[in-house]
Enzyme design. Structure first.
Site, PDB file in Angstrom:
ATOM      1  N   HIS A  20      15.821-112.850 -20.969  1.00  0.00           N
ATOM      2  CA  HIS A  20      16.433-114.097 -20.481  1.00  0.00           C
ATOM      3  C   HIS A  20      15.837-115.298 -21.206  1.00  0.00           C
ATOM      4  CE1 HIS A  20      17.981-116.920 -17.314  1.00  0.00           C
ATOM      5  NE2 HIS A  20      16.916-117.606 -17.716  1.00  0.00           N
ATOM      6  N   GLU A  21      14.513-115.354 -21.284  1.00  0.00           N
ATOM      7  CA  GLU A  21      13.861-116.486 -21.936  1.00  0.00           C
ATOM      8  C   GLU A  21      14.135-116.498 -23.442  1.00  0.00           C
ATOM      9  OE1 GLU A  21      12.863-118.785 -20.166  1.00  0.00           O
ATOM     10  OE2 GLU A  21      12.754-117.731 -18.253  1.00  0.00           O
ATOM     11  N   HIS A  24      17.150-118.391 -24.280  1.00  0.00           N
ATOM     12  CA  HIS A  24      16.971-119.836 -24.430  1.00  0.00           C
ATOM     13  C   HIS A  24      16.266-120.162 -25.746  1.00  0.00           C
ATOM     14  CE1 HIS A  24      18.326-120.598 -20.414  1.00  0.00           C
ATOM     15  NE2 HIS A  24      17.302-120.014 -19.826  1.00  0.00           N
TER      16      HIS A  24
END
Length: 431
Positions: A20-21, A24
């Site tokens: 998920h990170e 980004h």
């Protein structure tokens, strides 16, 4: 085996957060944003290493993660209020200044707030999108590689008699029992009609008559033909969608051929095309849970305080999810094989990633959805100014929403604490 389930879940959570990170970090780096830190977990740092200006590391509590983006919030505009009545910096101004501190002289263009709206959306949606993609891949693995629970074209049980569940000597023997059908028999064809699913078996029986019918089965690897003679019994009439037809308060019934068998339930492999609809259904269910979350949280808390039995179908926290994973792999139930356990674990990881996607898409700061909403507002405001021939109003001042962000963060922390306490002292039990 219980520990195995816990380990699988912990690894799944860490990977879901880490990826998920990355969702980004990667677009932010591609667009030139300065990214000082990428960490998995919270609390004390266990390990870190700086590569190309970004400190990558792992912290002690693996229940989250974060990516620091420099210049997340735009500077205050001339004339904006930056102090309160006591002369102290407002919360919004504090956030703006902290956001700008990590930008060295000459790095002003590497601030996140200077990105175009499409690029901001790509950076902020990247994280939830990765969780959605993980869920889609796991759904495909589950459906295509393992299978989904389904009614098989296999006999699960055989009714000993026609008229009653508790047979007596006066009850006539069930047609299937009389013909010699047994649980575990694979039905290959019924009355000359090939049966690849339980629906095929049902249709073949319904279209038949109360007359001797050849049924080809496979038992212990051998094929044999049995003769079943259905009997006519009144059964509820259903419409094209499978719903019972009603006449006032009564069911409409009609005589149909009755055999006296029920299907076995097992895992049936699906086509790859089934994955998107499976994922969409889980998304819809998760959205419904989120809508009802305040009520469910209240019911959970009140039941716990009043000493009531916990709703086993209600919401659970991360501790509860870990308990479920351990119960899945540790279960010692006849017929619940390693394949079924693997399917349930994969499904649990699908649900976990769907939840991460759905919660992060809520249009509330500090969640990703809040930043997405801010970028969309900024884009709409700029387009509206352009249509009216007005100057560009510049980036949206989302820092002004920081008081609301603290309220949202506080609410999520409170919810987490409640769920952890209830999961520990009144755990959910699958079996």
């Amino acid at each position: 085996m219980t520990i195995t389930g816990l380990i699988v879940l912990i690894i799944g959570i860490i990977l879901a957060i880490a990826l998920h990170e990355l969702g980004h970090l990667i677009p932010a780096k591609l667009f030139g944003v300065k990214v000082p830190r990428y960490f998995i977990g919270f609390g004390p740092t266990l390990f870190s290493k700086t590569i190309n200006g970004t400190e990558y590391g792992v912290k002690a509590i693996p229940l989250g993660g974060f990516v620091s983006l420099s210049g997340m919030y735009a500077p205050s505009k001339p004339g904006a209020k930056i102090t309160n009545r006591k002369g102290q910096l407002t919360l919004a101004e504090e956030v703006r200044q902290v956001s700008a501190e990590e930008l060295e002289p000459g790095e002003e263009d590497r601030a996140f707030y200077k990105l175009s709206v499409p690029k901001k959306l790509a950076v902020m949606f990247g994280g939830p999108f990765v969780n959605l993609l993980i869920a889609l891949v796991l759904s495909a693995v589950l459906l295509v590689g393992v299978g989904a629970p389904a009614l098989l074209s296999q006999v699960g049980s055989v009714a000993e008699c026609v008229s009653s569940t508790e047979c007596t000597d006066s009850d006539p023997q069930g047609p299937a029992s009389q013909a010699g059908l047994q649980p575990g028999d694979e039905i290959v064809s019924w009355g000359g009609n090939e049966t690849e699913s339980w629906n095929d078996v049902q249709q073949a029986i319904t279209r038949g008559e109360a007359a001797p019918t050849d049924v080809v089965i496979e038992r212990d690897g051998e094929r044999m033909t049995l003769t079943v003679t259905p009997v006519m019994q009144d059964r509820p009439v259903v419409d094209a969608e499978g719903n019972p037809v009603m006449d006032g308060d009564d069911y409409v019934t009609a005589p149909v051929p009755y055999v006296g068998i029920s299907p076995a339930i097992g895992l049936e492999k699906q086509s790859l095309s089934a994955a998107p609809s499976y994922l969409g259904n889980m998304l819809w269910q998760t959205a419904g849970i989120i809508v009802r979350l305040p009520q469910q949280l209240w019911n959970l808390t009140s039941d716990f305080v009043m000493g009531q039995e916990r709703d086993q179908t209600g919401i659970v926290g991360i501790v509860g999810v870990a308990q479920v994973a351990g119960q899945i792999t540790g279960a010692d139930i006849e017929g619940y094989s390693g394949l079924e356990k693997s399917a349930d674990l994969i499904n649990l990881l699908v649900a976990l990633n769907i939840s991460l996607f759905a919660f992060n898409m809520l249009p509330l700061l500090p969640l990703d959805g809040g930043h997405i909403a801010g970028a969309l507002y900024e884009g709409a405001r700029r387009q509206w100014a352009k249509l009216r021939g007005k100057p560009d109003p510049g980036p949206a001042d989302t820092a002004r929403l920081m008081p609301l962000s603290y309220v949202v963060a506080g609410a999520f922390i409170l919810m987490t604490v409640i769920l952890v306490v209830v999961d520990v002292f009144n755990p959910i039990s699958l079996y």
